[in-house]
Every structure is written in C-alpha cells, then in structure tokens.
Design a protein around this motif. Structure first.
Motif, PDB file in Angstrom:
ATOM      1  N   ASP A 194      -8.209   2.859  -2.541  1.00 56.55           N
ATOM      2  CA  ASP A 194      -8.748   2.861  -3.902  1.00 56.55           C
ATOM      3  C   ASP A 194      -9.971   1.966  -4.068  1.00 56.55           C
ATOM      4  OD1 ASP A 194      -7.122   4.693  -5.379  1.00 56.55           O
ATOM      5  OD2 ASP A 194      -5.462   3.291  -5.181  1.00 56.55           O
ATOM      6  N   SER A 195     -10.150   0.983  -3.183  1.00 58.14           N
ATOM      7  CA  SER A 195     -11.296   0.092  -3.309  1.00 58.14           C
ATOM      8  C   SER A 195     -11.589  -0.580  -1.982  1.00 58.14           C
ATOM      9  CB  SER A 195     -11.035  -0.974  -4.376  1.00 58.14           C
ATOM     10  OG  SER A 195     -10.086  -1.922  -3.915  1.00 58.14           O
ATOM     11  N   LEU A 196     -12.786  -1.152  -1.886  1.00 60.66           N
ATOM     12  CA  LEU A 196     -13.170  -1.889  -0.689  1.00 60.66           C
ATOM     13  C   LEU A 196     -12.334  -3.149  -0.518  1.00 60.66           C
ATOM     14  CD1 LEU A 196     -17.091  -1.643  -0.859  1.00 60.66           C
ATOM     15  CD2 LEU A 196     -15.531  -0.319   0.581  1.00 60.66           C
ATOM     16  N   ASP A 197     -11.793  -3.668  -1.628  1.00 61.07           N
ATOM     17  CA  ASP A 197     -10.965  -4.877  -1.551  1.00 61.07           C
ATOM     18  C   ASP A 197      -9.729  -4.671  -0.689  1.00 61.07           C
ATOM     19  OD1 ASP A 197     -12.714  -6.228  -3.173  1.00 61.07           O
ATOM     20  OD2 ASP A 197     -11.644  -5.754  -5.027  1.00 61.07           O
ATOM     21  N   GLU A 198      -9.308  -3.408  -0.532  1.00 60.49           N
ATOM     22  CA  GLU A 198      -8.113  -3.121   0.264  1.00 60.49           C
ATOM     23  C   GLU A 198      -8.412  -3.054   1.767  1.00 60.49           C
ATOM     24  OE1 GLU A 198      -5.613  -0.486  -3.049  1.00 60.49           O
ATOM     25  OE2 GLU A 198      -6.681   0.519  -1.423  1.00 60.49           O
ATOM     26  N   ILE A 199      -9.711  -3.035   2.104  1.00 62.99           N
ATOM     27  CA  ILE A 199     -10.072  -2.871   3.516  1.00 62.99           C
ATOM     28  C   ILE A 199     -10.239  -4.248   4.174  1.00 62.99           C
ATOM     29  CG2 ILE A 199     -11.647  -1.744   5.139  1.00 62.99           C
ATOM     30  CD1 ILE A 199     -12.351   0.212   2.940  1.00 62.99           C
TER      31      ILE A 199
END
Length: 630
Positions: free
Chosen positions: A311-316
């Motif tokens: 859902d977002s780059l924060d999860e990568i």
C-alpha cells in the motif's frame, strides 16, 4: 427481499472497512462456499492481509453475489459455480512443467481463476462477464502458470464443440513472448499425454508446434504475436492473455479488444509494476478503483481488477516484512515462506546498496514508482506554485508557448506573464488546451477516463476547448480565433510566440503571413532544449512560478519525465499517454521569458532583408533626418 444498499467509497468519511459488515453477507457465504468467495471473506475480515485494491475486489465480489441473490434487475451477471468447478478441476490436473506434475493451487490463485471464469453473462452463460481484465502481482509468484492454465482451459475446455476459434498469447517483445510461449508448449505437451486429456487431444487432433497449438479437426488454434510486431488488425481472438503488459503503451491492446467485438472474447493482461506509471496498465487500475468505489454507478462492470501490491513505500523495509504478503502472496505457503522472505530481504538490501532500489520497489513489491531524479518536478514543487491570488493580465507583456497536436495529443497555448513581487522576479502562467476526440469516437467521457483529466470541468473553467467538429479533430481556425481574441481582449503586448520548429504547419504559416507576432521557432533537440528545460524546472523549485489551480497543468507537470543524455535533458515527448502538451508549450514560452529582465534574448534575430537591417522605425527616421534634412 432485501436490496443492496448504495455505497460511495469516494465520499468523505466513508471507508471500505466501515462499509463492510460480515453479517450483511451471511446469506452470500451460506450460498457460495467456493474457494474464491471464502478467500474474499478472509481478505475482508483481515484473516488474510491484503492491500487496498485487492480488498476492494473482494468487496466487489461479495456485493455482486448479493445482487445475484436479490435478483437485482440492473445487474446482468451471475456467478456460475459449475464454471468455477470446471476451471478449478482443470487447474488441479494441469502439470507444472518444472515438476512434471500438477501443483496444488493456493487460495489466491484459485481466486484469479474462479473470478475470471466463474462470472458469466446472465443472458448467455457461454459468455464470460469480464471482457477485459488486469491481474498484477510481484515477480516470482507464478503468474506464468496462471496464464498457461487460463489459456489452455479456454482452448481445451471452453473451445470444445466450437470451430475456427483463435486464441492469442502476446507480450511486449519477442524475447518476453518466448518465455511464456515455451512454458505454454511444455504444459500442453504434458497435458497431451496425461490420462485425463490424452483422448481429447487425439479426438480433436491437437498438434503442438513451435508457432502454434492447433486442432486439425476443428481448425481452432492458439497463436503467439508480440506487441512489437503489431500484427493484430485482422485477428479476432476468443481469448487472449498479455504477459508483462505493464510495459506497453496500450495501442495494440485496443486492436486486440476491437477484434473481439463479434467473438465476445476476453483479454486478460498480467504484469508486475514498472517505473512508468503513465502506461494504460496502471492508469486503468486508477480508473477502475474509482469505478468500484462508486459502487452504485455500476460502470465498467465487465472489467476485472485483481492487484496484489504494497500500500505504500513505508512498507518496503525489513521491519515491515510481515506486510509483504500483500504483494507476494506465495508467502502464505508455509513450505516456501522462509526461503522467499529471506530472498526478498537480500534482494532489497542489494538493490539499496547498488542504487537500483527502484527495481526492487516495482518488481519485488509491485509498487509503481518513478525515480525522483527522472521526474521533471516533484509533488511539493508543483503544489506550491498553485495560488488563488488574483492576477490582472490586462495590458501586460506576455510570452506565448505553443505545442500543436498531431492526432491524439492536446494542442496547448501557454501564456507566461513576467512580473515582480517585492523585488523578486516571478512568472504567472495561464494555459488553454484544445482537446481532440478523434481517437475515442467523439466520446469525451472515454477521453477523460483514458487521460484521467476532467476535460468538461476544465472547459467550464475556461481552461480548455473540446473538439466540436464531426471529425473530433482540433480546428486550427478555432486555435487562431482563441489566440487573437485573448490577446486583443486583454490588450497584451506579445514579446515572443515560441513554437516547436519541427512542427511547422498551416497555422504557423498563417501567423507568419497575417500577423505581426514575433515568431520564434525553437528546435527540440537536446542541444537547444536543455537550458529552457533546466530554467523552467529551477523556476518551480525556487517558487518563481504561480498558476491558478488547473487539472490540466497539475497533471501534465506531474506526468513529465526527463530524458537525459551526456548531461543534457529534455522532456520525454515519446510517452504519449502522459499528456504533457502543456509542459512542452510552457518550456517553449520560458525559453524566452527567462531573459525578460536581461538586455538580450534567447535567440538570434533573423537579419531583415531591408537595407536598414533590423533597425527600428525611429532609428530609420533619425537616419533620414540626419542625412537628408533641409
């Protein structure tokens, strides 16, 4: 009898989680006990962690099942469990070429097959509901196997009793096509000798060759055609799969689907994310999300959307690895989990170290992302240029940039007004675009969906003119009328009218012969366009540019990607789907506007054919007085 309540997830305060109540669909879950519906329920209840787009597809599935149960007269589809069983049984018997035997499918794979083949048209159960579909998942999840199952099922099972049917396997390049085609051939060869399908292959006299899989008896065939060859015009596919279609401009997709008008076929595109989010494979996702969110409108009911992504780059990042099942559903397989997770962490670490992390973001986590270094502007610089400050253009000096459309491009006029604010040099920008409809059969709604811009709204705000003629083409006379009217009405002092030197057309010829506008042809090669591109970008970064909020301006700026070579840059105009015509015309105008406060211009004036050269009328008059006074 209960009815399905209307839901609009685009409204403020309305959320998917808040709108979904498990008990509202208890009758659905009692009636439909198939693996796909169970998977949808597990996604919606959070038992299976999933991204927003996949949860949205699950919500759509159970709500549509509710419509079936309530006999909704406005819903034209049914979920046929017999078709679901057939495709799942076929899949369970289809050997994996790598192992030489069938591999048990996971629920998310059964979900793809069941929704693709289980939803049918109420008026004709032989016709699938979804004529178009997008399936997107991270690399290494076995999408090639799913493509092979879907294609061979269509040919072997759904093609039974039919004749002269064409089935198509395609990919962007011949190299990419070879990979999926070899997998298809290997799978077909294993099916041909399997106890369950050997007699079918013999009875229909199916032969597996290097260029096709065909039935000698009924003349049906599976063929391969690469997107780069573009040979789709006379092809009428009953079923088609497009591998890695996130890399194409979508032009041939239209040829494939137009060839399905009589066959009533389906075209399923499958791909991971790429680094160009303006391709149709991604823009169609954005449009479909809104279509599904506006559930009550029932638009594009025949378009399937199944996306597994973060859902977002924060999860990568490694600390968020427990969310990676959103894009890598194979992590749900306990036998593969540890190995796959370890490989993902290692790949991410290596990509971060060598500076190619964009590859990991797009391919391994299925997130569409552009390298910020390649973007013309970032979102912050675009948004800070928007102002609601009144700006009086009456009688002002102006630089005009012009970008003329070819076929599907917009034609853009951009007006740049230099001004000073507390001693600071600034530029106020206005634009007007002329919108062609030739490539969408005159349907502005289709044009809006394709480009993601509300052209009708922009026309109401005075920022655009939508083509009105029978051909749907931009009218040059209309462009000229608007230009001269805008200049005359506002008493503008045109400094320069700058246009693409390589697009000299009738309109420019008319201006040369019938106006006194100072025309400047600007070459669009890297040598000539680098400095104005760089200067325009810097003006945004420094906060020197202002414009009234306009969807055309904002989206054009956000879509513009830089093309770089030997320290030279320009906007990549080859990406036609990006709709960057305004940006091109802005850079043209800025090529001269940046010299407004200087004692020189950005171009070399043509030497006049007059004996007095480029001298002004006043200079000529003074010469006569000096030489011939009595």
């Amino acid at each position: 009898m209960s009815t399905v309540k209307k839901i609009d997830l685009t409204k403020k305060g309305v959320t998917l989680d808040g709108s979904y109540v498990d008990s509202d669909y208890e009758d659905v879950y009692k009636t439909y006990r198939d693996p796909a519906t169970k998977y949808a329920r597990d996604v919606l209840t959070g038992k299976i962690l999933a991204g927003y787009k996949l949860r949205l597809s699950a919500f759509r599935h159970v709500r549509d099942l509710k419509r079936v149960l309530t006999n909704d007269p406005n819903f034209d589809y049914v979920y046929d469990l017999d078709h679901v069983k057939m495709v799942l049984v076929f899949a369970s018997l289809t050997p994996d070429p790598d192992k030489g035997k069938p591999v048990p499918l996971m629920p998310w794979q059964q979900y793809i097959l069941s929704l693709s083949k289980g939803w049918r048209r109420k008026s004709d159960l032989t016709q699938a509901r979804f004529s178009r579909g997008i399936v997107s998942v991270a690399r290494g999840q076995g999408k090639t196997m799913i493509e092979a199952i879907l294609m061979l099922y269509s040919f072997i099972v759904e093609g039974e009793g039919k004749a002269n049917q064409d089935y198509l396997v395609t990919a962007p390049t011949s190299v990419q096509l070879t990979k999926i085609w070899n997998y298809m051939l290997s799978t077909a060869n294993l099916l041909a000798v399997s106890p369950e399908f050997k007699s079918t292959f013999e009875r229909r006299r199916i032969v597996i060759q290097e260029l096709s899989i065909r039935s000698i008896k009924d003349r049906s065939q599976i063929v391969k055609i690469s997107d780069e060859s573009g040979r789709f015009e006379s092809f009428h596919a009953s079923y088609a799969v497009g591998d890695e279609y996130g890399e194409t401009n979508g032009q041939n997709a239209g040829k494939i689907t137009s060839g399905m008008m009589l066959s009533g076929g389906s075209f399923i595109q499958i791909s991971t994310a790429k680094d160009n989010p303006q391709v149709p494979f991604h823009t169609d996702q954005i449009a479909m999300v809104e279509n599904i969110e506006k559930d009550y409108l029932r638009e594009r009911d025949d378009f399937l959307l199944l996306v597994w992504e973060q859902d977002s780059l924060d999860e990568i990042k490694p600390t968020m690895s427990d969310t990676w099942i959103k894009s890598n559903p194979l992590l749900g397989n306990s036998d593969l989990h540890d190995k796959l997770l370890g490989n993902l962490k290692s790949e991410l670490e290596n990509k971060q170290a060598d500076g190619s992390v964009i590859d990991a973001i797009t391919r391994n986590f299925n997130v569409w992302h552009v390298d910020k270094a390649k973007m013309f502007l970032n979102e912050e610089d675009i948004n800070k240029a928007i102002t609601d400050m009144p700006f009086d253009i009456e009688g002002r000096d102006v630089f005009i940039g012009f970008d003329y459309s070819v076929v599907d491009d917009d034609t853009a006029l951009t007006f740049v007004f230099p001004y000073e604010d507390n001693g600071e040099h600034r530029y106020y920008v206005k634009q007007h675009s002329f919108i062609p409809l030739a490539n969408v059969n005159g349907d502005v709604r289709l044009k809006e969906k394709r480009d993601g811009i509300s052209y009708r709204g922009e026309q109401e705000r005075g920022n655009a003119s939508i083509a009105q003629n029978a051909y749907g083409m931009v009218d040059g006379d209309e462009v000229l009328d608007y230009l001269f009217n805008f200049i005359d009405t506002n008493h503008l002092n045109v400094q320069y009218f700058i246009y693409d030197k390589y697009r000299v057309n009738k309109l420019i010829k008319v201006l040369e012969e019938n106006s006194d506008l100072p025309l400047v042809p600007l070459q669009q090669d890297l040598w000539h366009i680098t400095e104005p591109t760089k200067a325009t970008r810097e003006a945004f970064v420094k906060g020197q540019i202002r414009y009234a909020d306009s969807e055309i301006i904002t989206k054009s700026l956000s879509h513009a990607i830089l093309e770089e070579s030997n320290n030279a840059i320009k906007i990549n105009k080859a990406r036609k789907s990006a709709k960057i015509d305004f940006v091109a015309s802005l850079i043209d105008a800025m090529s001269e506007a940046i010299y407004y406060w200087e004692s020189f211009s950005g171009h070399t004036e043509k030497q006049s054919k007059s004996v007095f050269g480029n001298q002004s009328d006043e200079q000529v008059s003074e010469w006569f007085k000096d030489k011939f006074s009595f």
